[in-house]
Design an enzyme around this catalytic site. Structure first.
Site, PDB file in Angstrom:
ATOM      1  N   SER B 157      47.400   4.716  24.991  1.00 28.77           N
ATOM      2  CA  SER B 157      46.939   3.996  26.183  1.00 28.77           C
ATOM      3  C   SER B 157      47.733   4.453  27.416  1.00 28.77           C
ATOM      4  CB  SER B 157      47.086   2.494  25.940  1.00 28.77           C
ATOM      5  OG  SER B 157      46.459   1.761  26.946  1.00 28.77           O
ATOM      6  N   ARG B 227      46.381 -12.251  30.597  1.00 28.12           N
ATOM      7  CA  ARG B 227      46.518 -11.715  29.253  1.00 28.12           C
ATOM      8  C   ARG B 227      45.249 -11.960  28.433  1.00 28.12           C
ATOM      9  NH1 ARG B 227      48.973  -7.717  26.581  1.00 28.12           N
ATOM     10  NH2 ARG B 227      49.368  -8.244  24.416  1.00 28.12           N
ATOM     11  N   ASP B 323      36.666   1.751  20.757  1.00 35.56           N
ATOM     12  CA  ASP B 323      37.484   1.480  21.944  1.00 35.56           C
ATOM     13  C   ASP B 323      36.582   1.572  23.174  1.00 35.56           C
ATOM     14  OD1 ASP B 323      39.298   1.379  24.008  1.00 35.56           O
ATOM     15  OD2 ASP B 323      40.584   2.985  23.251  1.00 35.56           O
ATOM     16  N   HIS B 356      40.371  -0.957  21.301  1.00 37.25           N
ATOM     17  CA  HIS B 356      41.508  -0.253  21.899  1.00 37.25           C
ATOM     18  C   HIS B 356      42.788  -0.422  21.072  1.00 37.25           C
ATOM     19  CE1 HIS B 356      43.694   1.695  25.079  1.00 37.25           C
ATOM     20  NE2 HIS B 356      44.463   0.648  25.286  1.00 37.25           N
ATOM     21  N   ASP B 357      42.955  -1.605  20.508  1.00 34.52           N
ATOM     22  CA  ASP B 357      44.157  -1.898  19.712  1.00 34.52           C
ATOM     23  C   ASP B 357      44.299  -1.003  18.482  1.00 34.52           C
ATOM     24  OD1 ASP B 357      45.530  -3.736  21.153  1.00 34.52           O
ATOM     25  OD2 ASP B 357      44.875  -5.498  20.015  1.00 34.52           O
TER      26      ASP B 357
END
Lengths: 197, 385
Positions: B157, B227, B323, B356-357
């Site tokens: 990232s 968040r 992602d 994405h994680d």
């Protein structure tokens, strides 16, 4: 290394920029890197082949030719674009050939010759789609959806004004090799062409 | 509470601090008169100092990438899945360095640090740094550690952006750049999500123009919302569906508007709250700006291929199928530019459901590709001796 790959390796100049479409486990590119200091890139979709390339230190890019094409690569960026035994498996071989010649100054293409006499005999005698060492699949699970012959390929080249620079014929049987040069369409198992526009 | 650590863990680790007193000129025109970087190392630096790997962290990461700070730690460092003996970044072969970036809130100089000019905490006055500035500060850390050339700079990232910037800004100082789940620049949609996060923080009444520390306060609610939005972009629709679906916390609808009724709601609230207690809001604002500004092609008329012309290292680029924050297409832009610039590059698109994680999750194929590439680097380092 496979005999067709050995022949191709001989045709490629040192330091060339080489793109190998469907590069498999990277055997050819790895060999060319070691012996001719080429800058090579392989395109591949099989995860195990991709890992094998990385393990060999071969540049490999995961890209599905049938889905993404080659539009992301620049015009005439490569000295040679290679496609070994994969042209018959792409969705549009004629367009693929155009694309390969857009990217590279010349192209080297190999494919199984469907007019090889044993395949003809197989079809003639058994009346079934030939299954052989070079074509080990059955009709319903084969990736080879566009099989062709020496003559077919040369006809396509004529139609597209593509020049054949070199041709090689591969035959397992060493003794038939000389004769195969004279009668490739009957005696050649694998066709190898070097072409340019 | 593990009394013994897993065999493939780097085990007990502790942070170190490097102090820098030579001012660091920043891209914004300001400079930091002095600063400190907190970092951790794992593994052993070889005699030739050639086996060092720099790990760059993402938005909310820190220097604590692997191992445990104490036997009481519930969780190891943020990238423990990939760093340790037998893992892709194998500490039996590599000396691994991970730092907290400038502007962070985990110990390196940032908004929580004292501003030497005022004697108070920087807060909102901490300069807006960039990926380039970070890389320049990391060069000084490399000098401090006596590392002339990293065997590889590795990051996921925002971390991948730093690896990419290293290849462009300091081509002689790294052998490989490993760019995972990253992008050569943010899209308008990416920036839009960052803006929502920033507005959530800034519009919190406790924000006080960023001077909340002086008022013994913090915009916790805003940071929590930021968040929560961010977290949504880190997960895929599939991953969220598998984890929560439409599951309710109780059996039936309550026909209320205020409580978290769906499991996904309470999960996001929990994640947001926990994060807001441990992270600094000014740092969050700054990190999102760092992301927005990153665009190494901008100095080259928007031509990424041109930007990469002087890079000398080899590249591994990895993307993940689900992602949507930094989609595979963004990685492919980078790969195409690298091929166009005649750089050595390998690229894999890993089929993984986590969004994405996924770069933090040890999917088998991801680990295979990553390990294979790192093993080649380990071999190169060994053969060079």
């Amino acid at each position: 290394m496979r005999i067709d790959l050995q022949i191709i390796a001989e045709w490629i100049q040192p330091q060339a920029r080489v793109l190998d479409l469907g590069c498999g486990d990277g055997t050819l590119l790895s060999h060319l890197q070691d012996t001719k200091s080429i800058l090579g890139y392989g395109l591949e979709i099989d995860p195990f082949n991709i890992t094998a390339c990385i393990q060999k230190g071969v540049n490999v890019i995961e890209q599905d030719l049938d889905v993404k094409g080659l539009a992301n690569l620049r015009h005439q960026h490569f000295d040679v674009v290679v496609m070994t035994q994969a042209l018959q498996a792409v969705r549009q071989p004629d367009i693929m050939l155009d694309e390969m010649l857009r990217l590279g100054k010349e192209c080297i293409i190999t494919f199984p010759n469907f007019a090889y006499w044993k395949l003809r005999l197989y079809l003639l005698s058994k009346g079934r789609m030939p299954v052989s060492k070079t074509l080990p699949y059955t009709w319903y699970n084969t990736p080879n959806i566009h099989l062709c012959t020496f003559r077919d390929f040369e006809a396509l080249c004529r139609d597209k004004n593509i020049r054949v620079l070199r041709r090689a014929v591969v035959n397992d049987d060493q003794e038939s090799q000389t004769l195969a040069q004279r009668f490739p369409n009957w005696l050649g198992q694998i066709a190898i062409y070097q072409v340019t526009k | 509470m593990p009394t013994t650590f897993p065999a493939d863990s780097v085990g007990l680790v502790s942070a170190q601090v490097a102090e820098f007193s030579v001012p660091l000129a920043l891209e914004c025109g300001k400079s930091l008169p002095s600063y400190q970087l907190v970092y951790e190392t794992y593994g052993t630096l070889n005699a030739g100092r050639s086996n060092a790997i720099l790990i760059c962290h993402a938005l909310s990461g820190s220097h604590h990438a692997a191992g445990y700070h104490s036997h009481d730690d519930a969780k190891p460092g943020w990238w423990d899945t990939c760093i340790g003996p037998g893992k892709p970044i194998d500490t039996r072969h590599f000396f691994v360095v991970c730092l907290n970036n400038l502007g962070g809130c985990a110990g390196s100089t940032g908004p929580l640090s004292q501003n030497p000019e005022t004697g108070r905490q920087y807060g909102p006055d901490f300069p807006v740094v960039t990926v380039k500035d970070w890389v320049n500060s990391q060069v000084r850390l490399a000098d401090f550690l006596g590392i002339q050339r990293w065997a590889a700079v590795v990051g996921g990232s925002l971390g991948g952006m730093q690896a990419l910037q290293w290849s462009i800004s300091h081509p002689d100082r790294l052998g490989h750049a490993v760019v995972i789940a990253s992008t050569p620049k943010l899209s308008a949609q990416n920036i839009a999500f960052n803006e929502v996060a920033r507005r959530a923080i800034i519009s919190d009444p406790e924000f006080h123009q960023g001077r909340y520390l002086e008022k013994n306060s913090a915009p916790r609610n805003g940071l929590m919302l930021a968040r929560m939005v961010g977290h949504i972009t880190y997960l895929s629709n599939v991953a969220m569906g598998e984890k929560f679906g439409r599951e309710l916390r109780d059996q039936a609808f309550k026909f209320g508007l205020l409580d978290a009724e769906f499991q996904v709601e309470s999960y996001l609230r929990y994640q947001g709250e926990r994060f807001s207690q441990n992270f600094d809001a000014n740092t969050y604002l700054l990190m999102t700006r760092v992301l927005d500004y990153f665009d190494p092609a901008a100095d080259f008329g928007g031509d990424l291929t041109q930007a990469l012309t002087h890079a000398k290292c080899k590249f591994l680029v990895v993307a993940f199928s689900t992602d949507w924050r930094f989609s595979p297409e963004r990685s492919e832009e980078l790969v195409s530019a690298l091929v166009g610039a005649s750089k050595c590059v390998s690229y894999a698109e890993i089929d993984a459901p986590h969004g994405h994680d996924a770069f933090l999750i040890p999917t088998q194929r991801y680990i295979d590709v990553f390990s294979s590439y790192m093993q080649r680097i380990a071999q190169e380092v060994t053969h060079a001796h």
